[in-house]
Motif scaffolding. Structure first.
Motif, PDB file in Angstrom:
ATOM      1  N   ALA A 151       0.850  -1.187   0.000  1.00 23.49           N
ATOM      2  CA  ALA A 151       0.000   0.000   0.000  1.00 23.49           C
ATOM      3  C   ALA A 151       0.884   1.234   0.000  1.00 23.49           C
ATOM      4  O   ALA A 151       2.042   1.185   0.411  1.00 23.49           O
ATOM      5  N   TYR A 208       5.633   3.390   1.313  1.00 22.80           N
ATOM      6  CA  TYR A 208       5.069   2.070   1.039  1.00 22.80           C
ATOM      7  C   TYR A 208       5.227   1.162   2.252  1.00 22.80           C
ATOM      8  O   TYR A 208       6.274   1.154   2.914  1.00 22.80           O
ATOM      9  N   GLU A 219       3.136  -2.702   4.144  1.00 23.96           N
ATOM     10  CA  GLU A 219       2.064  -3.684   3.998  1.00 23.96           C
ATOM     11  C   GLU A 219       0.715  -2.990   4.153  1.00 23.96           C
ATOM     12  O   GLU A 219       0.583  -1.989   4.856  1.00 23.96           O
ATOM     13  N   HIS A 220      -0.297  -3.540   3.522  1.00 22.89           N
ATOM     14  CA  HIS A 220      -1.611  -2.904   3.504  1.00 22.89           C
ATOM     15  C   HIS A 220      -2.147  -2.653   4.908  1.00 22.89           C
ATOM     16  O   HIS A 220      -2.744  -1.600   5.167  1.00 22.89           O
ATOM     17  N   GLU A 221      -1.918  -3.593   5.826  1.00 26.55           N
ATOM     18  CA  GLU A 221      -2.488  -3.452   7.166  1.00 26.55           C
ATOM     19  C   GLU A 221      -1.802  -2.362   7.988  1.00 26.55           C
ATOM     20  O   GLU A 221      -2.298  -1.976   9.054  1.00 26.55           O
TER      21      GLU A 221
END
Length: 879
Positions: A200, A219, A221-223
């Motif tokens: 992300a 950038y 991890e998405h979480e």
């Protein structure tokens, strides 16, 4: 030893590289089982080089598949391939070399070169990681322009990043895609970076002073993307500060940061694509403490400032590492001081220096800010290079003044932009810009050790003159038995009987300068300075702001220190007076037995607590006793258990003597319902509140344990929850175990918070701390391959819990040696850094010496021991 270890590299052996690489094109085909790297190097022989000089390219831990010169394939007889690289005997003056190598990043546990962290490909090339990617003259004085094409499966790796600006992208029919990046600025190979993953992005923009719009991207991890807002705000503040303080603008169209969970360092300043340890990017009130927020801002700033002090102007060779790191740490310190409390920032900087660098200077690995030799360069990313190096830069600033320092920096960039240079080049810019002689100052780069400043004084009431007699010396260090006098600034003030600064006029001057302090330039082994028009004997405030990285010897009485603790206008020296007041008492108790708390110290602490003009963060620092590490450095033979007992006794007596004040202070601060903000004011109040809670916990009553448990369960932020948990973890019994279990159950899916859980237990004062740490090694959340986990559990116990690590049975030493041996085969760089507590074995009593020496010898006998660990251990035994 059955294996051959590397020979030292010496600074005086430096030679200009025979060949340069003007540009290169890289193509990475990333895959789960193997990665193919194709490189095209455009090489030229440097002027004056013998045409018969062979081309040598460094390379290791990869498979060479293809090699061609100007389109012609080379066979094995055309070149020499060894474990550390390849050589081609006869090459033209200008040519193109094409190389294809095969890597297995998923097996790279050393985390150098190209490796995988979770589902992400990433790189770490400083200092010598690029040679694990392709064959190359991997040295910082070979600067090239890079074009990088990254190819990967689009579903698994939708984000493909490298240095510079993205110029092209496209898709293949087989589900793969590619992105091409161009970096317009020549850079050394250690600044190369690549990242590929399903990430992300937090995106923002920044408009420079000249009106250029820069895209900013972070950038992760998405979480974790919701934890990056503070990092983005810190980046924008860093960019603005660098423009305002140094006139330096960012130079690319895009600036990217990627947070990585497996990382040997804190962060890396790769041009345009900074790769960070997650702990210096991710921060939210629920999961990060005030200290975490401060660290994120500082490290974001540090890596951004490297864009000029490290990237645009870089190091000629690794001996010059402090050229970029010492300078950038100083710039980071200036930035952090401007963003928060300058006084508290200076206190923390000096505490780090004294707790880590001073012991290094006094140990077997002592080396100058610019080392003369090394076996493994990773071992020289030290407190001496970084923190003492920053103090050297600070001394330039103090001696030359802010305007003079800025002139020197401007000239440095004017002369050397786009070059790989030396510490001597920086010194020359400072000297030439200010028309001063700094030749003696250069000794800070070549002499190891912490100088000792001995100051004595005399006052003549008849002539109203006050004289300071200053002498300097520096103890022998490995390879340097004799030292020449340093050139250093001694900043002083004179405090009258009312606590006011006196005007300072030196004998021979026509008038007193309108300033509260003077910078005295110390150049000789012995010097004297006579101040005139001093109506009464003053108290000297010496080394204000900690103006030089030295140990100060002046015969302050307890009365003097208490007075300065109450009145000194210099915040650092005010804090220092209180620290020395407590240090003198603690060292006396350790040597002679614990006694009764002196009333002057109790009163001084009481008055500090009541001082409304002081900010909360400063009060918290002022009333906290010196660390056990600092006290240990004051002893000829270190008594870790005695120091611990004395410090705990002081805390307990202060708790009892001021119990009502601690309770009142805690209740007042705990009643503040202001929403959490990671700013200086809020952080200072939380720090002071938790110091008060710490003193209350020393009363060892059931009500105080309940108070800690209530704060732990009711806390609305990680700072307060972790502070309470740490106090509970120091206690015996079920309540501590319940709190630790609750904390883990709540935060087990947050790796950085789990690291805090490990660290709290590793630093526990409980008698069974080692047993608990040994058990946690087997915990499912612990991973020996993850540097953050290793530092949080093994490192914290062995480096920050001296009373338990140095237990008389020697089990702490065996535990550390076992883990160094186990880790050496996985990640030698981290294993070597763990060895520091054993390296200073000679500073302890004979029994501990014997125990520590046996463990060092056991490590040294290990088969296939890395150069990293071998260098540390062998020097520890030899020096």
């Amino acid at each position: 030893m059955t294996e051959q270890h590397a020979t030292p590299v010496h600074r005086h052996e430096y030679q200009v590289p025979p060949y340069r690489v003007d540009s290169l094109e890289l193509e990475f085909s990333l895959d789960e089982e193997e990665t193919l790297v194709k490189s095209r190097l455009h090489i030229c022989r440097n002027d004056g080089i013998n045409p018969h000089e062979p081309l040598h390219l460094f390379g290791e831990s990869m498979e060479l598949l293809e090699l061609s010169l100007d389109g012609k394939a080379l066979r094995l007889g055309d070149y020499l391939l060894k474990s550390d690289g390849l050589s081609i005997a006869l090459v033209p003056a200008q040519f193109t070399l094409e190389i294809t190598t095969r890597l297995q990043p998923q097996l790279n546990t050393q985390l150098e070169g190209l490796y995988k962290s979770g589902g992400m490909f990433c790189t770490q090339c400083e200092a010598e990681g690029f040679r694990r990617i392709t064959y190359f003259p991997d040295r910082p004085d070979v600067m090239s322009r890079y074009t990088t094409t990254v190819i990967a499966d689009k579903a698994r790796y939708p984000v493909l990043l490298s240095n510079g600006n993205p110029v092209e992208r496209g898709d293949y029919d087989d589900g793969r895609h590619w992105v091409r990046w161009e970096d317009p600025f020549p850079k050394p190979s250690y600044l190369f970076a690549l990242v590929a993953g399903d990430l992300a992005c937090r995106r923002d923009t920044y408009v420079t002073t000249s009106g250029r719009e820069v895209t900013l991207e972070i950038y992760t991890e998405h979480e974790n993307i919701d934890k990056t807002a503070h990092a983005m705000a810190s980046l924008k503040r860093s960019m603005r500060w660098d423009e305002e303080a140094y006139g330096l603008e960012y130079d690319l169209d895009i600036y990217m940061i990627v947070a990585v969970g497996d990382f040997n360092m804190g962060a890396m300043e790769n041009k345009g694509l900074n790769i960070f340890n997650t702990q210096y990017v991710l921060a939210s009130p629920d999961t990060a403490t005030d200290t975490d927020f401060e660290n994120v801002e500082a490290v974001i700033g540090h890596e951004y400032f490297h864009n000029w002090t490290g990237n645009r102007v870089t190091c000629r060779d690794w001996f010059q590492l402090s050229l970029k790191e010492g300078l950038t740490v100083f710039r980071e310190q200036q930035f952090s001081a401007a963003m928060g409390s300058a006084a508290v920032k200076r206190i923390n900087d000096v505490r780090i220096l004294r707790n880590h660098q001073f012991p290094e200077d006094a140990g077997p690995m002592a080396h100058p800010v610019r080392p003369d030799s090394y076996i493994e360069i990773n071992n020289f990313y030290t407190a001496t290079v970084y923190n003492k190096g920053a103090e050297v830069i600070r001394m330039y600033h103090t001696l030359l003044g802010e305007a003079g320092f800025r002139r020197g920096v401007d000239l440095y960039f004017q002369r050397h932009d786009g070059q790989a240079v030396t510490c001597d080049d920086f010194l020359a810019a400072m000297a030439d810009a200010n028309n001063v002689d700094l030749s003696q100052f250069s000794l800070w780069y070549s002499q190891a050790g912490t100088p000792k400043l001995r100051v004595r004084d005399e006052y003549d009431p008849a002539t109203q003159t006050y004289t300071l007699h200053v002498s300097q010396s520096c103890p022998p260090t490995p390879g340097q038995s004799e030292k020449k006098p340093f050139h250093l600034p001694l900043t002083v003030g004179l405090v009258d009987t009312d606590g006011k600064d006196l005007p300072l006029q030196l004998d021979g001057e026509s008038h007193a300068l309108d300033t509260a302090h003077r910078v005295l330039e110390i150049r000789e082994a012995e010097q004297s300075f006579r101040f005139v028009n001093i109506p009464k004997r003053p108290r000297p405030s010496l080394l204000r702001g900690f103006s030089a990285p030295v140990e100060l010897d002046y015969p302050y009485t307890a009365e003097d220190l208490a007075f300065l603790f109450a009145h000194d206008s210099d915040p650092f020296n005010r804090w220092e007076a209180g620290q020395r007041l407590m240090s003198d008492l603690l060292l006396e108790w350790t040597a002679k037995g614990i006694g009764k708390l002196p009333q002057p110290l109790l009163k001084a602490i009481q008055e500090t607590l009541a001082h409304k003009a002081l900010d909360a963060a400063f009060i918290a620092e002022a009333i906290t006793p010196p660390t056990e590490a600092y006290l240990a450095e004051q002893m000829q033979t270190i008594d870790p258990l005695g120091i611990h007992a004395s410090r705990e006794a002081l805390r307990q007596q202060l708790a009892q003597g001021l119990a009502k004040q601690w309770l009142s202070l805690y209740q007042e601060l705990a009643s503040d319902n202001t929403a959490y903000r990671p700013d200086g004011d809020g952080a200072g109040k939380r720090r002071l509140k938790n110091v008060a809670l710490g003193y209350l916990s020393c009363l060892h009553s059931e009500s105080e344990q309940t108070r800690c448990l209530e704060q732990f369960r009711q806390a609305t932020n990680m700072t307060d929850q972790l502070a309470a948990l740490a106090l509970l973890a120091d206690t015996e019994g079920e309540v501590a175990d319940v709190a630790l279990r609750e904390f883990y159950e709540r935060w087990q899916r947050e790796p950085l918070v789990v690291d805090k859980w490990f660290r709290v237990q590793a630093m526990s004062k409980r008698s069974d701390a080692l047993d608990r740490v040994v058990a946690l090694i087997e915990h499912p959340a612990f991973e020996l391959r993850n540097p953050n986990k290793v530092r949080a559990l093994i490192g914290a116990f062995c480096q920050a819990n001296p009373a338990r690590f140095h237990a008389p049975d020697g089990q702490g030493y065996r535990f550390l040696a076992d883990n160094i041996i186990a880790l050496d085969g996985i990640n030698p760089q981290i294993a070597a850094r763990l060895a520091a507590p054993l390296s200073r074995w000679r500073r302890y009593d004979s029994k501990r010496q014997e125990q520590m020496k046996l463990e060092l010898e056991r490590i040294l006998k290990t088969q296939k021991l890395s150069n990293d660990v071998h260098e540390i251990v062998s020097k520890s035994l030899a020096n």
